[in-house]
Design a protein around this motif. Sequence first.
Motif, mmCIF file in Angstrom:
data_model
loop_
_atom_site.group_PDB
_atom_site.id
_atom_site.type_symbol
_atom_site.label_atom_id
_atom_site.label_comp_id
_atom_site.label_asym_id
_atom_site.label_seq_id
_atom_site.Cartn_x
_atom_site.Cartn_y
_atom_site.Cartn_z
ATOM 1 N N ARG A 184 29.625 -53.220 -17.642
ATOM 2 C CA ARG A 184 30.368 -53.669 -18.827
ATOM 3 C C ARG A 184 30.941 -55.065 -18.610
ATOM 4 O O ARG A 184 30.999 -55.876 -19.545
ATOM 5 N N ARG A 232 29.121 -48.258 -14.329
ATOM 6 C CA ARG A 232 29.314 -48.587 -15.745
ATOM 7 C C ARG A 232 30.365 -49.682 -15.920
ATOM 8 O O ARG A 232 30.214 -50.565 -16.767
ATOM 9 N N THR A 253 22.330 -47.223 -19.122
ATOM 10 C CA THR A 253 23.592 -46.878 -18.462
ATOM 11 C C THR A 253 24.750 -47.610 -19.117
ATOM 12 O O THR A 253 25.833 -47.054 -19.325
ATOM 13 N N ALA A 267 28.055 -46.311 -21.272
ATOM 14 C CA ALA A 267 29.397 -46.691 -20.827
ATOM 15 C C ALA A 267 30.363 -46.865 -22.000
ATOM 16 O O ALA A 267 31.584 -46.797 -21.819
#
Length: 520
Positions: A514, A510, A413, A417
């Motif tokens: 991050r 996401r 995932t 992103a």
Amino acid sequence: MVNCCYSSGGETVKRIWSYLTHRVVIVSLLIALQAAVLLIMTLVFQAYFVPFYFIMVALSLLVVLYIIGSRSDPAYKIAWIIPILALPVFGGLLYLIFGGRKLSRRGQRRMRPVARRFEAAVSPGCVLSELAVSDPSAAAQARYLLNAAHCPPYRNTECEYFPLGDDAYPKMLEAIESAERFIFLEYFIIEEGRMWNSILELLVKKAGEGVDVRLIYDDFGCIMTLPADYRQMLEKRGIHCRVFNPFRPILSSSFNNRDHRKILVVDGNTAFTGGINLADEYINARVKHGHWKDTALSVRGDAAWSFTVMFLSMWDYLTGEDEDYERFRPTLPPSAVAAGVVQPYCDTPLDYEPVSETAYLNLINRAERYVYINTPYLIVSSQMMTALCAAAKSGVDVRITTPHIPDKKLVFTLTRAHYEELLEAGVKIYEYTPGFLHAKSFVSDDRHAVVGTINLDYRSLNLHFECAALLYETPCIADIKRDYLSTLELCEPITLAQCRGVPFYTRLLRAVLRLFAPLM
């Protein structure tokens, strides 16, 4: 029927008991217990000793100031500063326990003399000065790896590129069978099965013939695949073995540092590296996450010496020995003249020098026509993102291939992103639809390539021991490019519409991932 049910129930109980008594469970429970005790003590002190709260807050603020002033990656700083400020009583303490990214002081003391012996054993030679005359740009990249990692470039080295683990495996067996003096193996993951069992059988045979057989494996990488006493089992069979950073029930940031290298050296003449570990999925003898796409490289000739010294330096670090590296020099006559330059290099968490990332950045920044990248994880820093986008906007054909079937869903995932920003800049992204792509390779302009163990994620670039080989104008660069383009035929191109069409909750996840990417 009753016996059958009883037998089935007994097997279930055995499996449950085996799981509950596995050292991963036991060690994890002990670590969780330590964390719980620490939390309870903090709460108790806070309740009965009011100044304690202000002491802990002050500690957290000091830790934040230390993080801001450190030479860590900005994303790593942010990933820690936010939770520390959100939880000022516990945050600073958590960082002191888990936030360290370098080796412990004890580990650094042990590594320094080993690093000095490594530097003394690999002579720079005259290749760099010759390269400076013929290609100053290539010489600058080689000079960086020499100055920052003490890893020189070599000529007289034949390279063979393997587009799959299936292709490298028989060549590895062949090399092991040919050994006359020593066999060194250093791997992150080893698992019993067709691949490892056949290699082990050969290793035991060669050890019986008087060949010096040594193995290093990472304990965390093998924690679910090998028993705790596996080292002792190998020693009894004549194989000298050491375990890197054993998984112990202690709250410590040392868990961050892993030996992620994959090295096989035979007699100092031949060496293998790449993404391939010693487990069946790497040669597609077992299906795990679909078809397993990996790559490997063998070097035969002068450059194999650097891989020999890499292994010996890690061996000395783990054993405390002071090995005479010279007695492992190849005894065969110099290999035939081979085209191009090969520069094996390694990266360690001993310092703040981002050798692996800088080597990748240099390839991207110096590319004139194209850069093709294979990576299982695309968790890039701001510097890497800027370089990739700038190259694409400058007209360089930048292509990145990632897996379509993930091995870790959250990491996958997080990889996705980063797609949208890259695609907007003109980078082309593809997912390997048959399964999991574990290859770590760069190729650019038909002249430069890197094949090794280094992922495009924070852990590989900053926390792990890694290795790779930089290639310049070697014949196998054409093979690397050919394999990349043929792999694209099995891939799905990712579009901006796909990235922008994801639900809001996916975008939110996401964004959070991050933020904390350097801690994953």
